[in-house]
Write an enzyme that holds these catalytic residues in place. Structure first.
Site, PDB file in Angstrom:
ATOM      1  N   ARG A 175      62.681 -26.706 -28.076  1.00 59.28           N
ATOM      2  CA  ARG A 175      61.541 -27.420 -28.173  1.00 59.28           C
ATOM      3  C   ARG A 175      59.981 -27.234 -27.383  1.00 59.28           C
ATOM      4  O   ARG A 175      60.511 -26.988 -26.554  1.00 59.28           O
ATOM      5  CB  ARG A 175      62.490 -28.849 -27.896  1.00 59.28           C
ATOM      6  CG  ARG A 175      61.497 -29.722 -27.924  1.00 59.28           C
ATOM      7  CD  ARG A 175      61.169 -30.565 -29.417  1.00 59.28           C
ATOM      8  NE  ARG A 175      60.483 -32.269 -29.368  1.00 59.28           N
ATOM      9  CZ  ARG A 175      60.617 -32.426 -30.105  1.00 59.28           C
ATOM     10  NH1 ARG A 175      59.875 -31.720 -31.107  1.00 59.28           N
ATOM     11  NH2 ARG A 175      59.751 -33.675 -30.294  1.00 59.28           N
ATOM     12  N   THR A 212      58.665 -30.504 -41.497  1.00 61.91           N
ATOM     13  CA  THR A 212      59.790 -29.807 -40.469  1.00 61.91           C
ATOM     14  C   THR A 212      60.953 -29.765 -41.345  1.00 61.91           C
ATOM     15  O   THR A 212      60.934 -29.265 -42.461  1.00 61.91           O
ATOM     16  CB  THR A 212      60.652 -31.134 -39.753  1.00 61.91           C
ATOM     17  OG1 THR A 212      59.198 -31.210 -38.716  1.00 61.91           O
ATOM     18  CG2 THR A 212      61.883 -30.122 -39.220  1.00 61.91           C
ATOM     19  N   GLU A 267      55.933 -30.760 -36.689  1.00 61.91           N
ATOM     20  CA  GLU A 267      55.432 -32.069 -36.449  1.00 61.91           C
ATOM     21  C   GLU A 267      54.982 -32.253 -37.776  1.00 61.91           C
ATOM     22  O   GLU A 267      55.431 -32.317 -38.857  1.00 61.91           O
ATOM     23  CB  GLU A 267      54.971 -32.291 -35.026  1.00 61.91           C
ATOM     24  CG  GLU A 267      55.587 -33.342 -34.938  1.00 61.91           C
ATOM     25  CD  GLU A 267      54.625 -34.900 -35.811  1.00 61.91           C
ATOM     26  OE1 GLU A 267      55.737 -36.014 -35.464  1.00 61.91           O
ATOM     27  OE2 GLU A 267      54.109 -35.253 -35.327  1.00 61.91           O
ATOM     28  N   ASP A 307      54.297 -36.373 -30.477  1.00 56.04           N
ATOM     29  CA  ASP A 307      56.066 -37.133 -30.034  1.00 56.04           C
ATOM     30  C   ASP A 307      56.351 -37.724 -28.599  1.00 56.04           C
ATOM     31  O   ASP A 307      58.034 -38.299 -29.133  1.00 56.04           O
ATOM     32  CB  ASP A 307      57.244 -36.407 -30.030  1.00 56.04           C
ATOM     33  CG  ASP A 307      57.947 -35.656 -32.123  1.00 56.04           C
ATOM     34  OD1 ASP A 307      56.920 -37.017 -32.863  1.00 56.04           O
ATOM     35  OD2 ASP A 307      58.579 -35.174 -32.393  1.00 56.04           O
ATOM     36  N   SER A 322      63.472 -35.982 -30.234  1.00 54.53           N
ATOM     37  CA  SER A 322      63.207 -35.811 -31.497  1.00 54.53           C
ATOM     38  C   SER A 322      63.915 -36.170 -32.129  1.00 54.53           C
ATOM     39  O   SER A 322      65.205 -36.750 -31.207  1.00 54.53           O
ATOM     40  CB  SER A 322      62.743 -33.647 -31.258  1.00 54.53           C
ATOM     41  OG  SER A 322      63.417 -33.062 -32.579  1.00 54.53           O
ATOM     42  N   SER A 323      64.346 -36.403 -33.973  1.00 56.71           N
ATOM     43  CA  SER A 323      65.434 -36.512 -34.531  1.00 56.71           C
ATOM     44  C   SER A 323      65.165 -35.541 -34.630  1.00 56.71           C
ATOM     45  O   SER A 323      67.136 -35.916 -36.480  1.00 56.71           O
ATOM     46  CB  SER A 323      64.813 -37.372 -35.443  1.00 56.71           C
ATOM     47  OG  SER A 323      64.108 -38.656 -34.267  1.00 56.71           O
ATOM     48  N   GLY A 339      62.079 -34.853 -42.063  1.00 58.30           N
ATOM     49  CA  GLY A 339      62.341 -35.822 -41.766  1.00 58.30           C
ATOM     50  C   GLY A 339      62.351 -37.229 -41.014  1.00 58.30           C
ATOM     51  O   GLY A 339      61.946 -38.360 -41.124  1.00 58.30           O
ATOM     52  N   GLY A 340      61.206 -36.330 -40.103  1.00 58.68           N
ATOM     53  CA  GLY A 340      60.668 -37.918 -38.674  1.00 58.68           C
ATOM     54  C   GLY A 340      61.865 -38.563 -38.379  1.00 58.68           C
ATOM     55  O   GLY A 340      62.946 -37.849 -38.676  1.00 58.68           O
TER      56      GLY A 340
END
Length: 588
Positions: A122, A408, A428, A448, A473-474, A494-495
């Protein structure tokens, strides 16, 4: 539910700081599907057959990337070699989604090794970043002004993470992994329909002279579908990295080029060569838990994905969803209610564990999850869920309404022996910060973080910007085991909706008995603790009336997942690729 990786607990402790709302006003209620430019490219879902193979499987978001992975495996490479080669191609042919200027997370399992290796690449905030970064005269910057600026660029982590993964698990020489991407960068690749459509709508990308010169013709029109696009600058970067290794990205001319590009933006950032030189990818303890008949493993914080997916799957054990018909109003109801509870906890508690104490084990405690599941009523939606109070929590949270916009990608490489990598990477937002340097785009991952440094009560936001911190993050790469044998590996872009895309596919395979391709193709659904969202143009629209009668606020939205996955079956490997995007699965 029995948790694994207990050594991880001291790093997280059992308390959480409060998180703040993202911003005042209507912007708080915007969700990724509303503003996702990639949604415009999704018009229908064309069903595909599942791919089967006896020895290996590669599933990635572009056919050229899948081919690169297959090429490495056919040369005797490991699944890690194949994944790195595929990712290097994705950064070229799918530049809107990921690349050298971004970051990612990966889970790796090696046959005969009980450990699950979790790699955290990350991005980090520049050392000079402060919590008030996105305030201007005491007022929050508009979100898209923050995105399209040098302020949004974090220190990229993907190259360092891939280098660490290869050092630990690679078989082929490092330089060999670059050959497929080098050929394509030099000889050219055809612009795909999806890339063309996204370029057409990316107005602010044209503001960057280097990006405009590469992505558009002299009249400012995006290159047409089928146009052969060459990227000699990217090829030179790849050759440098192939020859000199990952350090060449973080020091010297390449690092200097990124710093200068960020500093010369009309809204300059503060990324420095020292930030790049100091960056380290991390190897974390994977977050694993036994849920029902399976052991699920995901990424720990700063990704919220693993924790939220595990919570959803555990909460659903307390419901009859496994016996329900896919697509029924009842199935959508239970899935959405479990999502509300998981997202409420996610928004309240998860941030970088080096800066915030995250109550991971309290949030996965059996009794806690049973008490949360008791809030799910069979006949009525709970509406907006409040975060729970997990065991050991010291300070009550303040919920955050997060705006996360996706750009992503995800890939999976696996073999019959049980060697597997599942990796999600990102810059992102679509085309990241729009800053184009040396043939690739830089991320906007600093957005983010919570843009506001405090909540309404004036308390510091846990996910606020701080120097050296990793934004929440997701991303949700997931591995599932039965005993010691891997059963399933998957993930998605997909966020913040990634969590629901992955959980839906897990329900489809492990609860409803579908093959991986059929589960991926199921209509997307769920709640991010707002409205109940169902994928527009799918049979789920028939459930709207019943759901509304149950108290759901229902929204039909474009829901362009990009799930890629592999399943192990008694007959061999099965691969699936999301038809909402351009990826394919190939095996051998």
């Amino acid at each position: 539910m029995r948790l694994f990786s207990r050594k991880y607990a001291p790093c997280l402790l059992v308390a959480a700081l409060a998180l703040s709302p993202l911003a005042a006003g209507a912007a708080q209620e915007v969700v990724a599907a509303d503003l996702n430019p990639e949604a415009a490219t999704v018009s229908h879902i064309e069903s595909r057959p599942v791919v089967r193979a006896p020895r290996y499987m590669v599933s990635a978001a572009n056919p050229l990337a899948t081919a690169a992975g297959v090429e490495m495996l056919e040369q005797g490479g490991s699944v890690i070699d194949a994944a790195i080669a595929a990712q290097l191609v994705l950064g070229l042919v799918e530049p809107q989604s990921s690349g050298l200027g971004g970051g990612g997370f990966a889970l790796v399992h090696r046959a005969g090794d009980s450990a699950i290796h979790a790699y955290d690449g990350r991005e980090t905030a520049p050392a000079a970043a402060r919590p008030d970064r996105f305030l201007k005269n005491g007022t929050l910057m508009p979100f898209f002004d923050a995105v399209d600026s040098g302020l949004s660029v974090g220190t990229p982590g993907l190259v360092r993470m891939m280098g660490d993964m290869h050092a630990a698990h690679g078989v082929l020489p490092w330089a060999t992994l670059f050959q497929p991407a080098l050929r394509l960068a030099r000889d050219g690749f055809q612009v795909s329909p999806r890339l063309h459509a996204l370029l057409r709508d990316a107005d602010t990308l044209r503001n960057n002279a280097a990006a405009a010169a590469y992505f558009y013709d002299a009249e400012g029109s995006p290159w047409p579908v089928g146009h052969v696009l060459r990227n000699p600058d990217y090829a030179r970067v790849l050759q440098t990295l192939a020859d000199e290794g990952p350090d060449a990205f973080y020091t010297g001319p390449l690092a200097r080029g990124m710093v200068e590009a960020v500093a010369s933006h009309p809204v300059p950032g503060d990324l420095t060569e020292a930030d790049l030189a100091a960056y380290r990818a991390l190897r974390r303890e994977a977050l694993c838990a036994e849920i029902g008949a399976y052991r699920y493993c995901g990424m720990p914080p700063p990704s919220s994905g693993g924790l939220a997916v595990l919570q959803i799957m555990a909460l659903l054990q307390h419901t009859p969803i496994a016996r329900l018909r896919p697509g029924s109003a009842e199935a959508v109801h239970y899935f959405s209610e479990a999502g509300r509870l998981a997202y409420a906890d996610r928004d309240a508690y998860v941030a970088d564990p080096a800066f915030v104490r995250v109550p991971v084990y309290g949030l996965l405690d059996d009794d806690y999850l049973a008490s949360r599941a008791a809030l799910i009523r069979p006949e009525r939606s709970m509406g907006r869920a409040e975060p729970g109070v997990p065991p050991g929590l010291i300070e009550a949270p303040a919920a955050e309404s997060a705006l996360e916009l996706p750009s992503t990608t995800h890939l999976v490489v696996a073999d019959r022996d049980g060697n597997v990598v599942t990796m999600t990477s990102s810059i992102e937002f679509v085309f990241g910060s729009k800053i184009f340097v040396n043939g690739y785009l830089l991320n906007n991952q600093v957005t983010d973080f919570s843009l506001s440094p405090t909540d309404d009560a004036g308390r510091p936001a846990a996910n606020r910007v701080e120097g050296g911190k990793r934004p929440r993050s997701s991303m949700s790469p997931i591995l599932v085991f039965k005993g010691e044998q891997p059963v399933l590996a998957l993930g998605s872009p997909g966020g913040s909706a990634i969590i629901n895309y992955v959980a839906k596919t897990l329900v489809g395979t492990l609860m409803w008995g579908k093959n991986i391709q059929a589960a991926i193709e199921l209509p997307n659904m769920g709640s991010r603790n707002r409205a109940t969202e169902i994928e527009r143009g799918t049979p789920l629209s028939r459930a709207i009336g019943t759901l509304k009668a149950m108290g759901h606020e229902v929204r039909e939205v474009e829901y362009p997942s990009g799930v890629h996955g592999v399943m192990w079956t008694p007959e061999g490997l099965e691969g699936g690729a999301d038809p909402r995007r351009e990826g394919v699965a190939r095996g051998g």
